[in-house]
Scaffold this motif. Structure first.
Motif, PDB file in Angstrom:
ATOM      1  N   LYS A 204       9.401   6.531  -1.800  1.00  0.00           N
ATOM      2  CA  LYS A 204      10.555   5.656  -1.984  1.00  0.00           C
ATOM      3  C   LYS A 204      11.860   6.267  -1.468  1.00  0.00           C
ATOM      4  CE  LYS A 204      10.539   3.800  -6.210  1.00  0.00           C
ATOM      5  NZ  LYS A 204      10.739   2.743  -7.234  1.00  0.00           N
ATOM      6  N   TYR A 318       6.263  -0.712  -4.828  1.00  0.00           N
ATOM      7  CA  TYR A 318       7.617  -0.178  -4.982  1.00  0.00           C
ATOM      8  C   TYR A 318       8.220  -0.580  -6.327  1.00  0.00           C
ATOM      9  CZ  TYR A 318       7.133   0.661  -0.001  1.00  0.00           C
ATOM     10  OH  TYR A 318       6.682   1.082   1.227  1.00  0.00           O
ATOM     11  N   ASN A 321       5.806   1.405  -8.866  1.00  0.00           N
ATOM     12  CA  ASN A 321       5.879   2.849  -8.687  1.00  0.00           C
ATOM     13  C   ASN A 321       4.545   3.568  -8.520  1.00  0.00           C
ATOM     14  OD1 ASN A 321       8.128   4.349  -8.277  1.00  0.00           O
ATOM     15  ND2 ASN A 321       8.869   4.111 -10.383  1.00  0.00           N
TER      16      ASN A 321
END
Lengths: 453, 112
Positions: A204, A318, A321
């Motif tokens: 990320k 995303y 996670n």
């Protein structure tokens, strides 16, 4: 039943087609990784061809399709080592005019590609030896039993009695070529391993750019080509059902490609080549369970839906996670579920007399319920068993490479190779020499620092 | 002697090279560079995920010239590299103490 040379020829050809999908997958995945980890990504696919082919002959085929005794969960060992079966014909819910070994070879390719699909979830960071051990155990305790549940229609005797069918096959779950046993199975396992191995360094923060999109497109093309064997070959004969599966595969894939690009165009303003490749694969995945149960016009609808839904689903990692690096969950798990459930709505006996009527054809919720049972029982079993297996391997021999090795590049640290030689002044080297052995020198490539928790 | 260094857009290299040759410059060194100034990077998108490229590819061009040529050479590069849009680059010159030609050992202006 006599041996049918036309049917046999088609199944033999399909076997080769499906084999090609695994190197195709290696290109598809390998292009999406960084240049410093592409060889490892491709090797994870190639090593499954090696491992699964060997265990398939020894006991795998028998665990999946052995059905002389009545067992819904896993096959018996009647065909271990496949020695005495050269002249036997296939009987899978009824007699087929193809040799048992042709069927065994065809089904082997499904067993090969399923664990290879999982590897995309753990790009750049899995110990190669542990991956090999994982594949061996995973096919044994997850793939072979699940293939038995879904693909084994039992041994049909002349008086019509059937013994040894898998429990999902016996309940009438409609999965023509492996939406559950292959794609949902691999997708759920990929999710479990992504959780066990954890996120890559910089997840990320430093988005990873595919190092070669042309390689991804070559891989997608080879997958598409091989998938005709996967789906149309599953008819186990050169017949109308195979032709239906082939046509549905083509149009759903084309529509999947378009569906994904449509979402990109509307959302981001640009249709991308990675989106085209991904949409085609999403269409292929979704049509797999449905390919011989729905009409071609419905296959177009399914393809568009799968392309659009999967293009949105890949963003989930995303939000939640988890580092499913190459979107095994977003494409294979989600696409597999979409395809399985779609049959419950659009399945029709008009195209396949063995099929049931779906919800939109007046069949009520019966078929949809069966499809949901198939999809979610495979999802749950695969996810839970893979999570436990992955966790045990990580705690004992270790599954993840060190942080330094990951940053250095897994190709160098696990394989002592680089994918590309650009022949610049910085690349100069010497041939051999020195006093230490090759093995000692290569060992210096690997950093020993552990990943901080 | 002075060292003139220019950071320019890669696709303008041919124009700049021709202009310098027309002016009478006989040699130069060109290398690939990346960086940013007022022009920030660009954005790519992969499966919906944004990827921002901060450092933009540029070409670095270096020319050794006589003191009295320096201003004109800077002018030639600026004119030939200009597109008028953001990201055209920069040109600067710095004094040079010594220059030697490796093949012959000549020093100073003779080595240019």
């Amino acid at each position: 039943m006599e041996l049918n040379s036309g049917d046999t020829a088609w199944v033999l050809a399909s076997t080769a087609l499906v084999l090609l999908m695994t190197p195709g997958l290696a290109f598809f995945y390998g292009g999406m990784t960084k240049a410093k980890s592409t060889l490892n990504m491709m090797m994870m696919s190639f090593i499954t061809i090696c491992i699964v082919s060997v265990v398939w002959v020894i006991y795998g085929f028998s665990m999946a399709f052995g059905s002389t005794s009545d067992r819904g969960w896993v096959g018996d060992f009647e065909w271990s080592s496949l020695g005495g079966s050269v002249n036997a014909l296939t009987n899978n819910g009824g007699p087929y005019g193809i040799p048992l070994l042709a069927f065994a070879g065809f089904q082997l390719m499904f067993a090969v590609i399923t664990p290879a699909l999982i590897s995309g979830a753990i790009a750049d960071r899995a110990k190669f030896l542990t991956w090999g051990i994982f594949v061996t155990i995973w096919v044994t305790i997850v793939y072979f039993p699940v293939a038995h549940w879904v693909f084994d229609f039992g041994d049909k005797a002349e008086d019509g009695t059937i013994t040894g069918a898998g429990w999902l096959a016996a309940r009438g779950v409609e999965d023509f070529a492996g939406g559950t046993a292959v794609h949902i199975n691999a997708g759920a396992a990929g999710l479990a391993l992504a959780i066990v191995l954890g996120r890559r360094v910089g997840f990320k923060k430093n988005p990873t750019r595919p190092h070669s999109l042309p390689l991804v497109l070559i891989g997608a093309g080879l997958l598409w080509f091989g998938w005709f064997g996967f789906n149309a070959g599953s008819a186990l004969g050169a017949n109308g059902l195979a032709a239906l599966a082939l046509m549905n595969t083509q149009v759903a894939t084309a529509a999947g490609l378009g569906g994904w690009l449509l979402v990109e165009k509307l959302r981001d303003g640009h249709p991308t080549s990675l989106g085209a490749a991904s949409g085609a694969v999403a269409g292929l995945v979704a049509i797999t369970p449905a390919c011989a149960f729905i009409a071609p016009w419905a296959a177009v609808l399914l393809g568009v839906l799968a392309g659009a839904i999967c293009s949105l689903a890949v963003g989930l990692k995303y939000v939640l996670n988890f580092d499913d690096s190459l979107d095994v969950v977003g494409v294979h798990l989600v696409g597999g579920i979409v395809g399985c459930l779609f049959v419950g709505f659009f399945g029709t006996p008009a195209v396949n007399s063995l099929g049931l009527k779906g919800l939109f054809y007046g069949g009520g919720f019966e078929l949809l319920g069966k499809q949901a049972l198939g999809a979610f029982s495979v999802l749950a079993y695969s996810f839970i068993v893979t999570l436990i297996l992955g966790f045990l391997l990580e705690q004992t021999i270790g599954f993840r490479i060190s942080r330094d090795a990951e940053l250095e590049g897994i190709d160098l640290t696990e394989h002592a190779e680089s994918a590309y030689e650009f022949d610049t002044y910085a690349g100069g080297g010497t041939y051999g020499g020195g006093t230490t052995t090759l093995k000692e020198k290569i060992a210096l490539n690997t950093a020993d620092e552990e990943v901080p928790a | 002697m002075k060292l003139v260094t220019a950071i320019i857009k890669p696709f303008k290299l041919d124009d700049v090279k021709s202009a310098l040759e027309a002016y009478g410059i006989q040699g130069m060194t060109v290398s690939e560079a990346s960086g940013y100034g007022r022009q920030r990077g660009h954005t790519e998108v992969y499966r919906g995920a944004e990827y921002t490229v901060d450092l933009v590819p540029k070409v670095r061009l270096e020319v050794l010239v006589e003191d009295h040529d320096a201003d004109s050479v800077v002018e030639v590069i600026v004119k030939s590299a200009q597109t008028g849009r953001i990201g055209d680059g920069k040109v600067w010159s710095v004094p040079v103490d010594t220059v030697a030609r490796v093949r012959t050992g000549e020093r100073g202006s003779d080595a240019l």
